[in-house]
Design a protein around this motif. Structure first.
Motif, PDB file in Angstrom:
ATOM      1  N   ARG A 193      14.457   6.586  -6.831  1.00 14.03           N
ATOM      2  CA  ARG A 193      15.723   6.171  -6.222  1.00 14.03           C
ATOM      3  C   ARG A 193      15.757   4.650  -6.046  1.00 14.03           C
ATOM      4  O   ARG A 193      16.820   4.024  -6.196  1.00 14.03           O
ATOM      5  N   ALA A 194      14.607   4.048  -5.741  1.00 11.66           N
ATOM      6  CA  ALA A 194      14.545   2.587  -5.634  1.00 11.66           C
ATOM      7  C   ALA A 194      14.926   1.938  -6.957  1.00 11.66           C
ATOM      8  O   ALA A 194      15.693   0.960  -6.998  1.00 11.66           O
ATOM      9  N   THR A 195      14.409   2.492  -8.052  1.00  7.22           N
ATOM     10  CA  THR A 195      14.724   1.968  -9.385  1.00  7.22           C
ATOM     11  C   THR A 195      16.205   2.133  -9.693  1.00  7.22           C
ATOM     12  O   THR A 195      16.853   1.219 -10.235  1.00  7.22           O
ATOM     13  N   LEU A 196      16.759   3.292  -9.339  1.00  2.79           N
ATOM     14  CA  LEU A 196      18.179   3.543  -9.587  1.00  2.79           C
ATOM     15  C   LEU A 196      19.054   2.602  -8.769  1.00  2.79           C
ATOM     16  O   LEU A 196      20.033   2.045  -9.286  1.00  2.79           O
ATOM     17  N   MET A 228      15.076  -2.234  -2.056  1.00  5.01           N
ATOM     18  CA  MET A 228      13.927  -2.769  -1.320  1.00  5.01           C
ATOM     19  C   MET A 228      13.535  -1.834  -0.179  1.00  5.01           C
ATOM     20  O   MET A 228      12.339  -1.641   0.097  1.00  5.01           O
ATOM     21  N   SER A 229      14.520  -1.238   0.480  1.00  2.00           N
ATOM     22  CA  SER A 229      14.234  -0.286   1.557  1.00  2.00           C
ATOM     23  C   SER A 229      13.448   0.907   1.028  1.00  2.00           C
ATOM     24  O   SER A 229      12.472   1.355   1.645  1.00  2.00           O
ATOM     25  N   ASP A 230      13.859   1.423  -0.143  1.00  2.00           N
ATOM     26  CA  ASP A 230      13.145   2.556  -0.728  1.00  2.00           C
ATOM     27  C   ASP A 230      11.741   2.156  -1.186  1.00  2.00           C
ATOM     28  O   ASP A 230      10.796   2.943  -1.059  1.00  2.00           O
ATOM     29  N   ILE A 231      11.598   0.946  -1.703  1.00  2.00           N
ATOM     30  CA  ILE A 231      10.267   0.464  -2.103  1.00  2.00           C
ATOM     31  C   ILE A 231       9.342   0.419  -0.896  1.00  2.00           C
ATOM     32  O   ILE A 231       8.162   0.795  -0.979  1.00  2.00           O
ATOM     33  N   MET A 287      12.169  -8.476  -7.410  1.00  2.39           N
ATOM     34  CA  MET A 287      13.348  -8.729  -6.567  1.00  2.39           C
ATOM     35  C   MET A 287      13.143  -9.963  -5.692  1.00  2.39           C
ATOM     36  O   MET A 287      14.075 -10.734  -5.479  1.00  2.39           O
ATOM     37  N   LEU A 288      11.928 -10.153  -5.198  1.00  2.00           N
ATOM     38  CA  LEU A 288      11.650 -11.331  -4.379  1.00  2.00           C
ATOM     39  C   LEU A 288      11.772 -12.611  -5.207  1.00  2.00           C
ATOM     40  O   LEU A 288      12.293 -13.619  -4.734  1.00  2.00           O
TER      41      LEU A 288
END
Length: 204
Positions: A124-127, A138-141, A161-162
């Protein structure tokens, strides 16, 4: 019928089907176990992962390390639930068909059904990232890393992402964590080197 209600009904139906197919008295399950099954039952998933990570940390050959990393990914993919595994297949198919909202609904249900299943959060993080929902990604990661701090895929996503957000020092730390787990990954080494040079140049 709403998409959410449809998926709930679908999940309950699948659960019932799998429950029937996995009854202890089913003659199909009474057959001789394969050698592969017997070998897999010798160790728990956690023990297998611990062994793979120990191997990954000491392996310096890039190709051999990639094979170990692939075995780790296979362990992560198996939720231990036939229903959840099936939903993950549907989510992947929806993503491949560019049906992101459908995939997101399915992955939401995966996480409800299996909140400790690390690959549900990671997928889900990737999606979310692909959909431009960077904060949600980022929250899912962070949830992935809370469950499995050694998840090098999630660390790579976090670092990317950072870096995109201009937070180079934090990105560098993420790559350092990645390489502490998976030291022979060439791309990660290159990313860390580039960030180190960039930061060194900005301080002179």
């Amino acid at each position: 019928m709403s998409a959410m209600r449809f998926f709930v009904i679908l999940i309950l139906t699948c659960s019932a089907v799998f429950a029937l197919s996995e009854r202890p008295g089913d003659p199909l399950l009474a057959a001789e176990p394969s050698p592969q099954t017997e070998t897999a039952s010798v160790t728990t998933p956690k023990q297998r992962l611990d062994g793979f990570f120990a191997e990954l940390k000491k392996e310096r050959d890039e190709e051999k390390a990639r094979e170990v990393a692939d075995r780790i990914r296979l362990e992560w993919q198996d939720s231990g639930s036939a229903t959840v595994n099936l939903l993950m297949q549907w989510a992947n198919k929806a993503i491949a068909d560019d049906k992101h909202p459908v995939a997101l609904d399915i992955l939401d249900q995966v996480i409800v059904l299996a909140p400790n299943y690390v690959e549900g959060w990671n997928r889900r993080a990737t999606l979310h990232y692909q959909m431009g929902n960077y904060r949600k990604s980022m929250s899912d990661i962070n949830r992935v890393l809370a469950i499995e701090p050694r998840h090098f895929g999630a660390l790579a996503g976090m670092a990317a992402m950072l870096t995109a957000a201009g937070k180079d020092e934090l990105a560098m730390r993420a790559w350092q964590q990645f390489l502490d787990i998976y030291p022979s990954d060439r791309k990660a080494q290159e990313q860390l080197g580039e960030l180190a040079e960039k930061l060194a140049g900005s301080r002179t």
